[in-house]
Design a protein around this motif. Structure first.
Motif, PDB file in Angstrom:
ATOM      1  N   PRO A 165      -4.869   9.230   2.623  1.00  0.00           N
ATOM      2  CA  PRO A 165      -5.540   7.958   2.290  1.00  0.00           C
ATOM      3  C   PRO A 165      -7.030   8.000   2.596  1.00  0.00           C
ATOM      4  O   PRO A 165      -7.484   8.747   3.467  1.00  0.00           O
ATOM      5  CB  PRO A 165      -4.820   6.937   3.174  1.00  0.00           C
ATOM      6  CG  PRO A 165      -4.240   7.731   4.289  1.00  0.00           C
ATOM      7  CD  PRO A 165      -3.924   9.082   3.735  1.00  0.00           C
ATOM      8  N   SER A 166      -7.773   7.195   1.869  1.00  0.00           N
ATOM      9  CA  SER A 166      -9.206   7.051   2.098  1.00  0.00           C
ATOM     10  C   SER A 166      -9.484   5.579   2.393  1.00  0.00           C
ATOM     11  O   SER A 166      -8.990   4.696   1.690  1.00  0.00           O
ATOM     12  CB  SER A 166     -10.000   7.499   0.865  1.00  0.00           C
ATOM     13  OG  SER A 166     -11.376   7.249   1.029  1.00  0.00           O
ATOM     14  N   VAL A 167     -10.267   5.332   3.437  1.00  0.00           N
ATOM     15  CA  VAL A 167     -10.537   3.967   3.880  1.00  0.00           C
ATOM     16  C   VAL A 167     -12.045   3.757   3.994  1.00  0.00           C
ATOM     17  O   VAL A 167     -12.753   4.607   4.546  1.00  0.00           O
ATOM     18  CB  VAL A 167      -9.877   3.680   5.248  1.00  0.00           C
ATOM     19  CG1 VAL A 167     -10.099   2.222   5.656  1.00  0.00           C
ATOM     20  CG2 VAL A 167      -8.395   4.003   5.216  1.00  0.00           C
ATOM     21  N   LEU A 220      -4.802   7.887  -3.506  1.00  0.00           N
ATOM     22  CA  LEU A 220      -4.741   8.649  -4.745  1.00  0.00           C
ATOM     23  C   LEU A 220      -4.777  10.155  -4.492  1.00  0.00           C
ATOM     24  O   LEU A 220      -4.381  10.943  -5.355  1.00  0.00           O
ATOM     25  CB  LEU A 220      -5.906   8.261  -5.667  1.00  0.00           C
ATOM     26  CG  LEU A 220      -5.895   6.804  -6.145  1.00  0.00           C
ATOM     27  CD1 LEU A 220      -7.157   6.495  -6.932  1.00  0.00           C
ATOM     28  CD2 LEU A 220      -4.663   6.527  -7.001  1.00  0.00           C
ATOM     29  N   PHE A 263       0.862  -1.170   0.000  1.00  0.00           N
ATOM     30  CA  PHE A 263       0.000   0.000   0.000  1.00  0.00           C
ATOM     31  C   PHE A 263       0.905   1.228   0.000  1.00  0.00           C
ATOM     32  O   PHE A 263       1.441   1.626   1.037  1.00  0.00           O
ATOM     33  CB  PHE A 263      -0.925   0.013   1.218  1.00  0.00           C
ATOM     34  CG  PHE A 263      -1.903   1.162   1.218  1.00  0.00           C
ATOM     35  CD1 PHE A 263      -2.868   1.270   0.229  1.00  0.00           C
ATOM     36  CD2 PHE A 263      -1.847   2.142   2.200  1.00  0.00           C
ATOM     37  CE1 PHE A 263      -3.772   2.325   0.222  1.00  0.00           C
ATOM     38  CE2 PHE A 263      -2.746   3.199   2.209  1.00  0.00           C
ATOM     39  CZ  PHE A 263      -3.704   3.289   1.212  1.00  0.00           C
ATOM     40  N   GLU A 273      -3.576  -9.968  -6.670  1.00  0.00           N
ATOM     41  CA  GLU A 273      -2.994  -8.857  -7.412  1.00  0.00           C
ATOM     42  C   GLU A 273      -1.625  -9.252  -7.959  1.00  0.00           C
ATOM     43  O   GLU A 273      -0.919 -10.079  -7.362  1.00  0.00           O
ATOM     44  CB  GLU A 273      -2.845  -7.634  -6.507  1.00  0.00           C
ATOM     45  CG  GLU A 273      -4.162  -7.098  -5.958  1.00  0.00           C
ATOM     46  CD  GLU A 273      -4.976  -6.371  -7.005  1.00  0.00           C
ATOM     47  OE1 GLU A 273      -4.427  -6.079  -8.088  1.00  0.00           O
ATOM     48  OE2 GLU A 273      -6.163  -6.110  -6.745  1.00  0.00           O
ATOM     49  N   PRO A 283      -1.563   1.953  -5.095  1.00  0.00           N
ATOM     50  CA  PRO A 283      -2.351   2.848  -4.240  1.00  0.00           C
ATOM     51  C   PRO A 283      -3.705   2.308  -3.808  1.00  0.00           C
ATOM     52  O   PRO A 283      -4.623   3.076  -3.539  1.00  0.00           O
ATOM     53  CB  PRO A 283      -2.523   4.086  -5.121  1.00  0.00           C
ATOM     54  CG  PRO A 283      -2.591   3.519  -6.511  1.00  0.00           C
ATOM     55  CD  PRO A 283      -1.652   2.331  -6.515  1.00  0.00           C
ATOM     56  N   ARG A 284      -3.855   0.991  -3.721  1.00  0.00           N
ATOM     57  CA  ARG A 284      -5.112   0.450  -3.202  1.00  0.00           C
ATOM     58  C   ARG A 284      -4.844  -0.909  -2.586  1.00  0.00           C
ATOM     59  O   ARG A 284      -3.936  -1.632  -2.985  1.00  0.00           O
ATOM     60  CB  ARG A 284      -6.200   0.361  -4.269  1.00  0.00           C
ATOM     61  CG  ARG A 284      -6.108  -0.813  -5.218  1.00  0.00           C
ATOM     62  CD  ARG A 284      -5.137  -0.549  -6.334  1.00  0.00           C
ATOM     63  NE  ARG A 284      -5.029  -1.596  -7.314  1.00  0.00           N
ATOM     64  CZ  ARG A 284      -4.046  -2.484  -7.312  1.00  0.00           C
ATOM     65  NH1 ARG A 284      -3.197  -2.538  -6.318  1.00  0.00           N
ATOM     66  NH2 ARG A 284      -3.938  -3.342  -8.288  1.00  0.00           N
ATOM     67  N   SER A 297      -7.216  -4.236  -0.548  1.00  0.00           N
ATOM     68  CA  SER A 297      -8.511  -4.759  -0.112  1.00  0.00           C
ATOM     69  C   SER A 297      -8.255  -6.025   0.690  1.00  0.00           C
ATOM     70  O   SER A 297      -7.619  -6.960   0.185  1.00  0.00           O
ATOM     71  CB  SER A 297      -9.400  -5.054  -1.329  1.00  0.00           C
ATOM     72  OG  SER A 297     -10.665  -5.544  -0.928  1.00  0.00           O
ATOM     73  N   PHE A 324     -11.259  -1.540   2.397  1.00  0.00           N
ATOM     74  CA  PHE A 324     -10.706  -1.124   1.102  1.00  0.00           C
ATOM     75  C   PHE A 324     -10.125   0.269   1.280  1.00  0.00           C
ATOM     76  O   PHE A 324     -10.805   1.170   1.791  1.00  0.00           O
ATOM     77  CB  PHE A 324     -11.785  -1.104   0.019  1.00  0.00           C
ATOM     78  CG  PHE A 324     -11.243  -0.686  -1.329  1.00  0.00           C
ATOM     79  CD1 PHE A 324     -10.459  -1.551  -2.072  1.00  0.00           C
ATOM     80  CD2 PHE A 324     -11.507   0.583  -1.842  1.00  0.00           C
ATOM     81  CE1 PHE A 324      -9.942  -1.170  -3.300  1.00  0.00           C
ATOM     82  CE2 PHE A 324     -10.990   0.973  -3.069  1.00  0.00           C
ATOM     83  CZ  PHE A 324     -10.212   0.090  -3.804  1.00  0.00           C
ATOM     84  N   ALA A 325      -8.865   0.433   0.907  1.00  0.00           N
ATOM     85  CA  ALA A 325      -8.187   1.718   1.085  1.00  0.00           C
ATOM     86  C   ALA A 325      -7.549   2.158  -0.227  1.00  0.00           C
ATOM     87  O   ALA A 325      -7.072   1.328  -1.011  1.00  0.00           O
ATOM     88  CB  ALA A 325      -7.119   1.610   2.179  1.00  0.00           C
ATOM     89  N   THR A 326      -7.550   3.475  -0.454  1.00  0.00           N
ATOM     90  CA  THR A 326      -6.906   4.043  -1.633  1.00  0.00           C
ATOM     91  C   THR A 326      -5.952   5.148  -1.190  1.00  0.00           C
ATOM     92  O   THR A 326      -6.119   5.760  -0.132  1.00  0.00           O
ATOM     93  CB  THR A 326      -7.929   4.631  -2.615  1.00  0.00           C
ATOM     94  OG1 THR A 326      -8.647   5.697  -1.962  1.00  0.00           O
ATOM     95  CG2 THR A 326      -8.916   3.571  -3.072  1.00  0.00           C
TER      96      THR A 326
END
Length: 434
Positions: free
Chosen positions: A177-179, A173, A151, A273, A156-157, A159, A169-171
């Motif tokens: 970060p957004s979770v 971008l 991560f 992945e 950048p993601r 799961s 699930f985290a990003t």
């Protein structure tokens, strides 16, 4: 402990955050230095022992310096914070442990939770900086996933399925970060429980859905975001006889049917992945093909999002009757266009004229879930698939949304379909107004 005491203890622990960070780093270093390969329970016990020793040493240092040791409630809170960071989900643990919370949304320092009553409220931040949040996500992914998952800005993601069955699930971008975390509290649910306890359907509809499973009908479950598709799929699968061999296919392990004692012959396949070199990735479409070589009685796809719909539809029409999957759609009818769109995006690039007959020959029923007007997740519509004409799938909406969005009887089932369901134990008299 009262709410006031809990609040005071939590505040005291936050004041001692530097100590918590120091002890966490100390315990982590000692754990890594041991080099021992420990099971989950052994690791937890080892962490408990190291935390106890570290706090004893801290108390002795304070006494030697002429200072008082920590008050027992504060020491207890600090110990819990360190243990949560090492064995639980760190500062996320209180939110995950709260039974009234269904969803957690983290946008950097802003945290929102959605509760079981449908309300959405903002709660305090769980980390002080974006770097702390990134480190927390990496640690959770490494400990909760089957494999360590990267991560960073390059990947950048991430799961992962958390130990309690929740999905994270985290990003990465944006600047922070957004979770998103979706909690799955009903891991052992059944159609009976959804009907009786949660009011998702009445008894007659429950009996009809149970008969669909026992009659080995291929079923697509659809609905919008957070309408309970995964939970409903899990409940439908609960009605499958225990001797049957199941293969589940998911992007992130959420169903957990392989952990259910009612499904002793179940294999869970999970997409992977690619590695840093871009190799080793396995997508859902490939997993469906693998599943067909594993002699399954039924294949269960957690969620269709792309080209995997083509091998899934082939699977449903080639002897694996009783297979199921979910798809995002705003109505039971829209599920057909979503399936055709995904097929057009697949490696086969199937046109609608080719996909419609495939759907018409593979899918028997579409079940649509929605939020009722009184805030409950409910069965809202059921379609029986009849056949295909050109690029269109022909179906009957046998149950349509009522004024409160709950399913109500509409068109009758075909005679031969009704006969198959009755052979599976369904009594048509159970449906009022049909």
């Amino acid at each position: 402990m009262s709410v006031v005491q809990q609040s005071r203890t939590g505040w005291q622990a936050s004041v001692n955050q530097p100590l918590i960070d120091e002890l966490r780093q100390q315990v982590a270093s000692q754990l890594a230095a041991s080099g021992a390969r420990l099971s989950g329970r052994e690791r937890d016990q080892r962490v408990d022992d190291l935390v106890r020793v570290a706090l004893d040493a801290h108390a002795q240092r304070r006494l030697a310096a002429g200072a008082l040791p920590l008050d027992p409630p504060v020491e207890k809170a600090v110990a819990k914070a360190v243990r949560d960071a090492m064995t639980g989900m760190g500062p996320l643990q209180p939110l995950l442990a709260d039974p009234t919370i269904t969803n957690i949304f983290i946008n950097g320092g802003t945290v929102w939770v959605k509760r079981t009553d449908g309300s959405k409220v903002r709660v305090p931040a769980i980390t002080s900086t974006a770097d702390e949040l990134i480190a927390l996500i990496r640690d959770i992914a490494a400990r909760a996933g089957a494999d360590e998952r990267r991560f960073d800005r390059g990947v950048p993601r991430v799961s992962v399925r958390l130990p309690d069955g929740s999905r994270l699930f985290a990003t990465l971008l944006a600047r922070e970060p957004s979770v998103s975390i979706r909690k799955h509290t009903l891991l052992q649910t059944s159609l009976d429980e959804l009907a009786i306890t949660y009011g998702a359907m009445d008894g007659g509809l429950r009996d009809l859905l149970t008969a669909m499973v026992l009659a080995r009908r291929n079923i697509v479950i659809c609905g919008g975001t957070d309408t309970g598709k995964t939970t409903f799929l899990r409940a439908m699968a609960k009605a499958i006889p225990p001797h049957e061999r199941l293969i589940t296919i998911e992007d992130t392990d959420e169903l957990g049917l392989d952990l259910d004692p009612d499904h002793p012959d179940c294999t869970a396949l999970q997409a992977r992945e690619p590695n840093v070199e871009g190799e080793g990735g396995i997508d859902l479409a490939e997993l469906v093909r693998w599943a067909l070589r594993m002699s399954p009685d039924r294949v269960i796809l957690g969620e269709a999002r792309g080209g995997e719909v083509v091998p899934l539809l082939n699977c449903m029409s080639q002897g694996n009757d009783g297979s199921m999957g979910t798809i995002h759609a705003s109505s039971s009818k829209q599920a057909f266009s979503r399936l055709m769109t995904y097929a057009a995006q697949s490696a086969e690039r199937l046109p609608f004229e080719s996909t419609a007959p495939l759907i018409g020959g593979a899918v028997h029923f579409v079940v649509h879930l929605a939020w009722s007007t009184d805030g409950a997740r409910v069965v809202s519509s059921i379609r029986e698939v009849l056949h295909a004409e050109g690029a269109e799938v022909i179906s009957n909406e046998v149950f349509k949304p009522g004024p409160d969005r709950r399913a109500m009887p509409a068109a009758p089932l075909r005679t031969d379909t009704l006969g198959e369901l009755m052979s599976a134990g369904f009594n048509p008299d159970a449906i009022r107004g049909w």
